[in-house]
Design a protein around this motif. Structure first.
Motif, PDB file in Angstrom:
ATOM      1  N   ASP B 249       0.878  -1.173   0.000  1.00  0.00           N
ATOM      2  CA  ASP B 249       0.000   0.000   0.000  1.00  0.00           C
ATOM      3  C   ASP B 249       0.915   1.224   0.000  1.00  0.00           C
ATOM      4  OD1 ASP B 249      -1.580   2.172   0.615  1.00  0.00           O
ATOM      5  OD2 ASP B 249      -2.777   1.107   2.114  1.00  0.00           O
ATOM      6  N   VAL B 250       1.210   1.728  -1.185  1.00  0.00           N
ATOM      7  CA  VAL B 250       2.210   2.793  -1.330  1.00  0.00           C
ATOM      8  C   VAL B 250       1.834   4.016  -0.490  1.00  0.00           C
ATOM      9  CG1 VAL B 250       3.423   4.295  -2.960  1.00  0.00           C
ATOM     10  CG2 VAL B 250       2.766   1.994  -3.658  1.00  0.00           C
ATOM     11  N   ASP B 251       0.558   4.402  -0.519  1.00  0.00           N
ATOM     12  CA  ASP B 251       0.136   5.589   0.233  1.00  0.00           C
ATOM     13  C   ASP B 251       0.401   5.430   1.728  1.00  0.00           C
ATOM     14  OD1 ASP B 251      -0.914   7.143  -1.965  1.00  0.00           O
ATOM     15  OD2 ASP B 251      -2.527   5.676  -2.066  1.00  0.00           O
ATOM     16  N   ALA B 252       0.167   4.231   2.243  1.00  0.00           N
ATOM     17  CA  ALA B 252       0.388   3.999   3.678  1.00  0.00           C
ATOM     18  C   ALA B 252       1.868   4.174   4.025  1.00  0.00           C
ATOM     19  CB  ALA B 252      -0.088   2.598   4.061  1.00  0.00           C
ATOM     20  N   TYR B 253       2.745   3.646   3.193  1.00  0.00           N
ATOM     21  CA  TYR B 253       4.184   3.789   3.476  1.00  0.00           C
ATOM     22  C   TYR B 253       4.651   5.227   3.259  1.00  0.00           C
ATOM     23  CZ  TYR B 253       4.719  -1.150   4.393  1.00  0.00           C
ATOM     24  OH  TYR B 253       4.618  -2.390   4.972  1.00  0.00           O
ATOM     25  N   LEU B 254       4.112   5.902   2.245  1.00  0.00           N
ATOM     26  CA  LEU B 254       4.481   7.311   2.030  1.00  0.00           C
ATOM     27  C   LEU B 254       4.081   8.166   3.236  1.00  0.00           C
ATOM     28  CD1 LEU B 254       3.509   7.801  -1.737  1.00  0.00           C
ATOM     29  CD2 LEU B 254       5.832   7.786  -0.796  1.00  0.00           C
ATOM     30  N   SER B 255       2.999   7.782   3.904  1.00  0.00           N
ATOM     31  CA  SER B 255       2.546   8.565   5.067  1.00  0.00           C
ATOM     32  C   SER B 255       3.532   8.461   6.226  1.00  0.00           C
ATOM     33  CB  SER B 255       1.153   8.111   5.514  1.00  0.00           C
ATOM     34  OG  SER B 255       1.238   6.878   6.224  1.00  0.00           O
ATOM     35  N   LEU B 256       4.431   7.511   6.175  1.00  0.00           N
ATOM     36  CA  LEU B 256       5.439   7.371   7.242  1.00  0.00           C
ATOM     37  C   LEU B 256       6.649   8.280   7.013  1.00  0.00           C
ATOM     38  CD1 LEU B 256       5.476   3.474   7.704  1.00  0.00           C
ATOM     39  CD2 LEU B 256       4.035   5.190   8.830  1.00  0.00           C
ATOM     40  N   LEU B 257       6.689   8.942   5.851  1.00  0.00           N
ATOM     41  CA  LEU B 257       7.849   9.781   5.531  1.00  0.00           C
ATOM     42  C   LEU B 257       7.696  11.196   6.089  1.00  0.00           C
ATOM     43  CD1 LEU B 257       8.426   8.880   1.765  1.00  0.00           C
ATOM     44  CD2 LEU B 257       9.873   8.209   3.708  1.00  0.00           C
ATOM     45  N   ALA B 258       8.796  11.735   6.578  1.00  0.00           N
ATOM     46  CA  ALA B 258       8.875  13.152   6.934  1.00  0.00           C
ATOM     47  C   ALA B 258       8.858  13.975   5.645  1.00  0.00           C
ATOM     48  CB  ALA B 258      10.154  13.417   7.714  1.00  0.00           C
ATOM     49  N   VAL B 259       8.716  15.293   5.776  1.00  0.00           N
ATOM     50  CA  VAL B 259       8.798  16.179   4.614  1.00  0.00           C
ATOM     51  C   VAL B 259      10.129  15.942   3.899  1.00  0.00           C
ATOM     52  CG1 VAL B 259       9.142  18.593   3.942  1.00  0.00           C
ATOM     53  CG2 VAL B 259       7.246  17.963   5.435  1.00  0.00           C
ATOM     54  N   GLY B 260      10.056  15.770   2.602  1.00  0.00           N
ATOM     55  CA  GLY B 260      11.267  15.563   1.813  1.00  0.00           C
ATOM     56  C   GLY B 260      11.780  14.132   1.818  1.00  0.00           C
ATOM     57  N   GLY B 261      11.034  13.231   2.468  1.00  0.00           N
ATOM     58  CA  GLY B 261      11.494  11.847   2.563  1.00  0.00           C
ATOM     59  C   GLY B 261      11.279  11.051   1.285  1.00  0.00           C
ATOM     60  N   THR B 262      11.967   9.911   1.221  1.00  0.00           N
ATOM     61  CA  THR B 262      11.915   9.051   0.034  1.00  0.00           C
ATOM     62  C   THR B 262      11.620   7.608   0.414  1.00  0.00           C
ATOM     63  OG1 THR B 262      13.521  10.439  -1.137  1.00  0.00           O
ATOM     64  CG2 THR B 262      13.239   8.194  -1.952  1.00  0.00           C
ATOM     65  N   LEU B 263      10.672   7.035  -0.294  1.00  0.00           N
ATOM     66  CA  LEU B 263      10.400   5.594  -0.219  1.00  0.00           C
ATOM     67  C   LEU B 263      11.030   4.979  -1.449  1.00  0.00           C
ATOM     68  CD1 LEU B 263       8.834   2.971   0.642  1.00  0.00           C
ATOM     69  CD2 LEU B 263       6.863   3.897  -0.603  1.00  0.00           C
ATOM     70  N   VAL B 264      11.975   4.048  -1.246  1.00  0.00           N
ATOM     71  CA  VAL B 264      12.645   3.479  -2.417  1.00  0.00           C
ATOM     72  C   VAL B 264      12.450   1.968  -2.464  1.00  0.00           C
ATOM     73  CG1 VAL B 264      14.861   3.542  -1.185  1.00  0.00           C
ATOM     74  CG2 VAL B 264      14.863   3.227  -3.632  1.00  0.00           C
ATOM     75  N   ASN B 265      11.963   1.507  -3.594  1.00  0.00           N
ATOM     76  CA  ASN B 265      11.781   0.081  -3.829  1.00  0.00           C
ATOM     77  C   ASN B 265      13.048  -0.498  -4.435  1.00  0.00           C
ATOM     78  OD1 ASN B 265       8.911   0.097  -3.265  1.00  0.00           O
ATOM     79  ND2 ASN B 265       8.767  -1.653  -4.659  1.00  0.00           N
ATOM     80  N   VAL B 266      13.513  -1.623  -3.896  1.00  0.00           N
ATOM     81  CA  VAL B 266      14.624  -2.319  -4.535  1.00  0.00           C
ATOM     82  C   VAL B 266      14.144  -3.623  -5.158  1.00  0.00           C
ATOM     83  CG1 VAL B 266      16.423  -1.229  -3.160  1.00  0.00           C
ATOM     84  CG2 VAL B 266      15.370  -3.342  -2.342  1.00  0.00           C
ATOM     85  N   GLY B 267      12.886  -3.940  -4.950  1.00  0.00           N
ATOM     86  CA  GLY B 267      12.277  -5.081  -5.614  1.00  0.00           C
ATOM     87  C   GLY B 267      11.071  -4.582  -6.379  1.00  0.00           C
ATOM     88  N   ALA B 268      10.745  -5.280  -7.447  1.00  0.00           N
ATOM     89  CA  ALA B 268       9.637  -4.828  -8.292  1.00  0.00           C
ATOM     90  C   ALA B 268       8.530  -5.864  -8.302  1.00  0.00           C
ATOM     91  CB  ALA B 268      10.119  -4.593  -9.715  1.00  0.00           C
TER      92      ALA B 268
END
Lengths: 346, 346
Positions: B249-268
């Motif tokens: 759930d990309v939105d759920a993980y993005l909500s864990l980021l601070a301002v300017g944060g990055t969620l990076v996938n290393v698996g597809a």
């Protein structure tokens, strides 16, 4: 203090002349006599109810330029007679990590929008389609003397919305920057990216505005309706600023990025978008978002525009033409921003 | 030169002992006597046909450590007897902008995978489940003396895959880093981020491996099956490295980021993912991807691991247990990487 304003009485209804109450000038406040107010597409979305219920009547307008008419006893930043501006926010908590970091637009308590927002004292904010506004001095920008005031108004939203991501993701000499969409935001993105020294490409649905794009500072102009565009420009850009709020084919635009490139949305489509994670992994690419900019960066942007002689391309209208202007914005019939001469509100 | 190897004869069939041909040692080549080969989940995907048709028989293995047995006449980087490693790629064009920039993994001609790839001479590459391999010296890494060779093998894929994004997005002192998933990649991510000085949180489906996570270097450990996790950790992380290939759930993980944060996938994940653009715009957040790392950065990672005493947690197996190991990987029953002792291939 009662002031004249143009307000939407209810969702989807035409705006009409009315009067509204402005608060007394508090110790930290500035009373601004408004001269110009830009018409942003957000104004139309808000009064049409596209973004949910609103506290009607709503006076839109968050691209405000005017002159200081009165300053509060503790407000030292501005003086009577100064030319000033107000953008999309008029308050924030001032204390959270983001506010302290100059990112008031991401205030953890929620920034206070310039209109249809709930201010910290519980009152509903009303925007710039009005003769006067009272704003906390910390959220009032100085408009440098060199800027034409009508052309400066759209800088307060369209300008900072594109300036902030261009700066954050390093637009400058040696960088390939694309701007998707040549509207109110896009035409500012082109001017700003060009002034920063980047090589600019406009990606627009058609070539209809190509002449304008090149005149505003783009070196290249491509039609996204032509599938060849995506083949020819594959892997080219360091940064793509997408100013279009309609859904896009994210994978197609990501394919235009060089290794390490970023596609940044400054508008949000209502629907979720879908993307293939391989589009990111295959080139250490990023899909990002950005929302206006902090107060300090907004001032930096105004100073940058004054230094580089940049203003918006505007069509100044009298207040009685606001509803016509809305219809023309929806028909994409504006190059590139309507600005209301608020002297005509009288 | 014919050498012993374990190969998958066809999609989905068990691997079996066989012999394969290795090319003669060319002027720029190195002949490596393989000692250890890690088992990566990619090996299983490939031989199962999950990623499309493959040039069977396929010898998997792209986490290779061994000793130089012979060097080509023009290869000066390595000497006979040196301990060396080979990762996920064994060639690239060497001339495109990305190769020249040290990003050979994003070669515009396509990097040559260590197995099931088409090398520049048209031959099909075969991987490390084998006694020997011949590799262009430019794609052969030096394994520092301080590293245990079995524990070093997984660094060549799992190590660099997590090291590269951690470095690129600035994991270090004062940064909050989360690692999603505590498997082969995740456990390396925790060790590396901790060694870089970041404060590390593991986000795992359950608390089953919590003790391990804390021992490996995490300060916090949360279960993603608990919805409270997403409330409690909202806005916390500067960087989240997602090592899980299943859809999230990309939105759920993005909500864990601070301002300017990055969620990076290393698996597809195989399926497209959906996200709400407001999740990005609301905090200048990025969703990014990263794929292994370039040759120079892989060497940097090995040197970093030697300096910090970091290796993978491995279970060394004999070659006749490869098929059992595959079944256990699929059942998530490994802590945290199987490594084949290729001396048992004989």
């Amino acid at each position: 203090m009662r002031v004249t304003a143009y307000a939407a009485p209810a969702a989807g209804q035409p705006l009409a002349l009315t009067t509204i109450e402005r608060r007394d000038v508090g110790p930290n406040d500035v009373l601004i006599e408004i001269q110009y107010a830009g018409i942003c597409h957000s104004d139309i979305h808000t009064v049409n109810g596209d973004w949910g219920p609103q506290p009607f009547p709503v006076v839109p307008g968050h691209e405000i330029v005017g002159v200081v008419a009165e300053v509060g006893s503790a407000a030292t930043k501005h003086r009577v007679g100064d030319r000033v501006g107000v953008g999309c926010m008029v308050n924030s908590c001032g204390e959270c990590a983001n506010c302290r970091n100059g990112d008031e637009q991401y205030c953890l308590q929620g920034m206070v929008g310039t209109y249809a927002g709930t201010d910290r004292d519980g009152s509903t904010t009303q925007g710039g389609y009005s003769t006067h506004v009272v704003v906390d001095a910390d959220y009032v920008l100085s408009v440098p003397a060199g800027l034409d005031p009508a052309a400066a108004a759209p800088l307060l939203c369209a300008g900072i919305t594109t300036y902030s991501p261009l700066r954050h993701w390093g637009a400058g000499p040696g960088k390939q920057v694309a701007v998707v969409g040549l509207g109110g935001l896009g035409h500012m993105g082109v001017k700003l990216a060009h002034a920063m020294g980047a090589e600019v490409t406009v990606l627009s649905q058609s070539l209809k505005k190509q002449e304008d794009g090149l005149r505003l500072g783009a070196t290249h102009y491509s039609a996204t309706s032509d599938p060849d565009t995506f083949t020819q420009l594959a892997g080219r850009f360091d940064l793509i600023v997408n100013t279009v709020s309609a859904p896009i084919d994210v994978d197609a635009y990501l394919s235009l990025l060089a290794v390490g490139g970023t596609l940044v949305n400054v508008g949000a489509p209502a629907e979720p978008l879908s993307l293939n994670v391989m589009s990111l992994i295959g080139g250490r690419r990023s899909y990002a978002g950005s929302m206006i900019g902090g107060i300090a960066q907004t001032q930096e942007m105004l100073d940058f525009c004054a230094e580089h002689g940049i203003g918006a391309e505007v069509e100044v209208i009298s207040a009685d033409r606001i509803n016509d202007a809305y219809a023309r914005v929806l028909a994409s019939d504006v190059r590139y921003r309507f600005v209301i001469d608020t002297a005509t509100l009288g």
